[in-house]
Design a protein around this motif. Structure first.
Motif, mmCIF file in Angstrom:
data_model
loop_
_atom_site.group_PDB
_atom_site.id
_atom_site.type_symbol
_atom_site.label_atom_id
_atom_site.label_comp_id
_atom_site.label_asym_id
_atom_site.label_seq_id
_atom_site.Cartn_x
_atom_site.Cartn_y
_atom_site.Cartn_z
ATOM 1 N N SER A 67 122.040 0.772 50.328
ATOM 2 C CA SER A 67 122.466 2.094 49.840
ATOM 3 C C SER A 67 123.044 2.028 48.433
ATOM 4 C CB SER A 67 123.480 2.716 50.796
ATOM 5 O OG SER A 67 122.909 3.014 52.058
ATOM 6 N N VAL A 68 123.938 1.061 48.184
ATOM 7 C CA VAL A 68 124.540 0.995 46.844
ATOM 8 C C VAL A 68 123.518 0.569 45.801
ATOM 9 C CG1 VAL A 68 126.928 0.690 47.597
ATOM 10 C CG2 VAL A 68 125.484 -1.329 47.292
ATOM 11 N N LEU A 69 122.573 -0.279 46.188
ATOM 12 C CA LEU A 69 121.488 -0.646 45.278
ATOM 13 C C LEU A 69 120.678 0.589 44.889
ATOM 14 C CD1 LEU A 69 119.929 -3.980 46.620
ATOM 15 C CD2 LEU A 69 120.934 -3.611 44.362
ATOM 16 N N ILE A 70 120.307 1.388 45.873
ATOM 17 C CA ILE A 70 119.499 2.581 45.616
ATOM 18 C C ILE A 70 120.227 3.538 44.687
ATOM 19 C CG2 ILE A 70 118.582 4.676 46.701
ATOM 20 C CD1 ILE A 70 117.858 2.863 49.139
ATOM 21 N N HIS A 71 121.516 3.753 44.925
ATOM 22 C CA HIS A 71 122.288 4.662 44.070
ATOM 23 C C HIS A 71 122.347 4.153 42.638
ATOM 24 C CE1 HIS A 71 123.844 7.812 46.685
ATOM 25 N NE2 HIS A 71 124.053 6.907 47.634
ATOM 26 N N SER A 72 122.585 2.863 42.464
ATOM 27 C CA SER A 72 122.722 2.320 41.120
ATOM 28 C C SER A 72 121.399 2.367 40.364
ATOM 29 C CB SER A 72 123.247 0.879 41.179
ATOM 30 O OG SER A 72 123.613 0.427 39.893
ATOM 31 N N ILE A 73 120.310 2.004 41.028
ATOM 32 C CA ILE A 73 118.991 2.052 40.398
ATOM 33 C C ILE A 73 118.635 3.491 40.029
ATOM 34 C CG2 ILE A 73 116.519 1.686 40.772
ATOM 35 C CD1 ILE A 73 117.348 -0.658 42.652
ATOM 36 N N SER A 74 118.911 4.431 40.929
ATOM 37 C CA SER A 74 118.595 5.839 40.682
ATOM 38 C C SER A 74 119.309 6.357 39.443
ATOM 39 C CB SER A 74 118.973 6.696 41.893
ATOM 40 O OG SER A 74 118.226 6.330 43.039
ATOM 41 N N LYS A 75 120.584 6.027 39.305
ATOM 42 C CA LYS A 75 121.361 6.506 38.161
ATOM 43 C C LYS A 75 120.870 5.884 36.856
ATOM 44 C CE LYS A 75 125.617 7.681 40.656
ATOM 45 N NZ LYS A 75 125.815 9.039 40.108
ATOM 46 N N ALA A 76 120.460 4.616 36.903
ATOM 47 C CA ALA A 76 119.932 3.982 35.696
ATOM 48 C C ALA A 76 118.573 4.574 35.326
ATOM 49 C CB ALA A 76 119.822 2.476 35.893
ATOM 50 N N LEU A 77 117.718 4.794 36.314
ATOM 51 C CA LEU A 77 116.385 5.330 36.051
ATOM 52 C C LEU A 77 116.441 6.708 35.398
ATOM 53 C CD1 LEU A 77 114.275 4.340 39.180
ATOM 54 C CD2 LEU A 77 113.760 3.767 36.804
#
Length: 361
Positions: A67-77
Motif C-alpha cells: 500500500s505505501v509503495l503504491i501511494h508513493s509511486i502514484s504521487k511521484a508519477l
C-alpha cells in the motif's frame, strides 16, 4: 548519466517530499518510545505510522508494504508524463523485509502485485541487499538506463516494522530505547522507522541546470563480518574513492552518511571519511528524524538531500551534541547554509555491503 524528474516520500512526518523536508528542516521527528508494543519485552524508540495514517494509506486487497509503495509511486508519477505501461519503463523495488508479517508472500510476488496495480506488464525487479538496498536499486537503474535498455526508471523502496524486525535488531544489542544520537559520544544504538520513497529517473546526455544527476556510483563488499562493519571502513572507503575520482571535493556541499548511531557503524564511517581525505567536508545523518528506514533509507535520504540543497541548506544531525568517534567528522546539529550543488550519499549494511553515489545539479 541519469537525471531525476520526480520524487516522493511518505512517512509519519508527511505524505509528500516537500512536507517531509519542511518538517526535517524545522527539526521535527515522529520518533516515539514504545513499551510493550507487539509484545516486544524491551522498550524501543521508532518512527511508526499512526493508526489514523494507516487508515488513509491502506488499500483494500494489498498489504501495508504494498500500500505505501503504491501511494508513493502514484504521487511521484503525477509529477511526470511517463507512460508506466510502456516496456521502455523499468520498475525497481527495494526492501529488506517487505511483507514480513505474511511470511508466505515473497518480495518478488509483492513487486508483481504493485506493478499489476499500475498495469505495468514488464518484469519488475526487487533489490534486497540489506540496508544498502535503496541505493543499490538506484545504481541498478542507473546502469540499465545508461546501457540504453530503458528510457525511464521508477525506483521505489519501503519498509514497515514488526515484532520480528525489532526483536532481531535487539538481539544484536543494536537498538536504543531512547532517541538515537548519530556520531555522538553518548550514542548507544539505532531507532527503526517506517517509510516509503520513490524516485523517477530518465536518461541524460549531460547537465541541464534544472535536474539532479546521479553522476558516479559504486558498490563494494568487504565481506568483513555477517553483521559487524569493517574496523577500518575498507568497503566504505573504496566506494568513496571510486565515486570521487576526478571530482574536486571542494565542490561538495556535504556527505550524507549512513549514521545509524550504533557504536561500530559510526566509527567505521568516520575512519572511511578520514581515509578518503574528507574530514573537513560537512556531513549529516538523517536517522534522528526517521530512525533507520532500512530498504527505504537509500531513497528517502537522497530525496531530502536534494531538496535541502535546492533550499541552499545542509540539514542538521538531530540528536548530535558531542563527537564520539576516533576521527574528525564535520557534523553539526544545526542547519547550515551552502551555495553548492553536489553531495555524496553513503550507506552500509550487514554482510559487509557498502555503496556511495555522487549526485550533482
Amino acid at each position: 548519466m541519469i537525471q531525476l524528474i520526480a520524487d516522493n516520500i511518505i512517512s509519519p512526518l508527511g505524505f509528500t517530499s516537500e512536507e517531509n523536508y519542511q518538517e526535517v528542516k524545522a527539526g521535527n521527528s515522529c520518533l516515539c518510545r514504545y513499551e510493550g508494543k507487539w509484545d516486544v519485552p524491551q522498550p524501543f524508540t521508532a518512527s511508526l505510522f499512526s493508526d489514523e495514517q494507516w487508515g488513509t494509506l491502506l488499500i483494500d486487497g494489498y498489504s501495508r508494504y504494498e500500500s505505501v509503495l503504491i501511494h508513493s509511486i502514484s504521487k511521484a508519477l503525477k509529477q511526470t508524463s511517463v507512460d508506466i505501461t510502456s516496456d521502455r519503463v523499468l520498475m525497481v523495488f527495494s526492501s529488506t523485509k517487505g511483507n514480513i508479517e505474511n511470511q508466505e508472500s515473497e518480495l518478488g510476488q509483492s513487486a508483481r502485485r504493485v506493478a499489476d496495480y499500475f498495469h505495468h506488464a514488464a518484469q519488475p525487479i526487487t533489490v534486497c541487499n540489506a540496508c544498502i538496498s535503496g541505493l543499490s536499486a538506484q545504481i541498478m537503474a542507473k546502469r540499465a538506463l545508461e546501457a540504453g535498455h530503458y528510457d525511464y526508471a521508477i525506483v521505489a523502496g519501503a519498509e514497515v516494522q514488526s515484532k520480528f524486525i525489532v526483536s532481531g535488531f535487539q538481539s544484536f544489542k543494536a537498538v536504543s530505547a531512547d532517541e538515537c544520537r548519530p556520531f555522538d559520544i553518548e550514542r548507544i544504538g539505532l531507532n527503526l522507522g517506517e517509510a516509503a520513497a520513490c524516485v523517477i529517473y530518465q536518461r541524460s546526455e549531460g547537465f541541464d541546470g534544472k535536474h539532479w544527476n546521479a553522476v558516479n556510483a559504486a558498490m563494494r563488499n568487504d565481506a568483513y563480518h555477517i553483521s559487524a562493519p569493517s574496523k577500518n571502513g575498507e568497503g566504505c572507503f573504496l566506494t568513496l574513492q571510486q565515486v570521487l575520482k576526478n571530482v574536486d571535493v571542494n565542490e561538495l556541499a556535504f556527505l550524507n552518511v549512513h549514521g545509524t548511531s550504533t557504536m561500530y557503524n559510526d566509527e567505521m564511517e568516520a575512519k572511511a571519511i578520514s581515509r578518503a581525505g574528507l574530514s573537513e567536508i560537512p556531513a549529516n545523518s538523517l536517522k534522528g528524524y526517521y530512525g533507520h528506514t532500512m530498504g527505504a533509507a537509500g531513497i528517502l535520504e537522497v530525496i531530502l538531500s536534494m531538496h535541502s540543497l535546492d533550499d541552499h541548506t545542509i540539514l542538521g544531525t538531530r540528536g548530535f551534541e558531542e563527537l564520539g568517534v576516533s576521527q574528525k567528522v564535520n557534523i553539526s546539529s544545526e542547519n547550515r547554509k551552502t551555495d553548492k550543488f553536489s553531495f555524496v550519499k553513503m550507506i552500509s549494511g550487514f554482510g559487509g555491503c557498502n555503496a556511495s553515489v555522487f549526485f550533482k545539479k
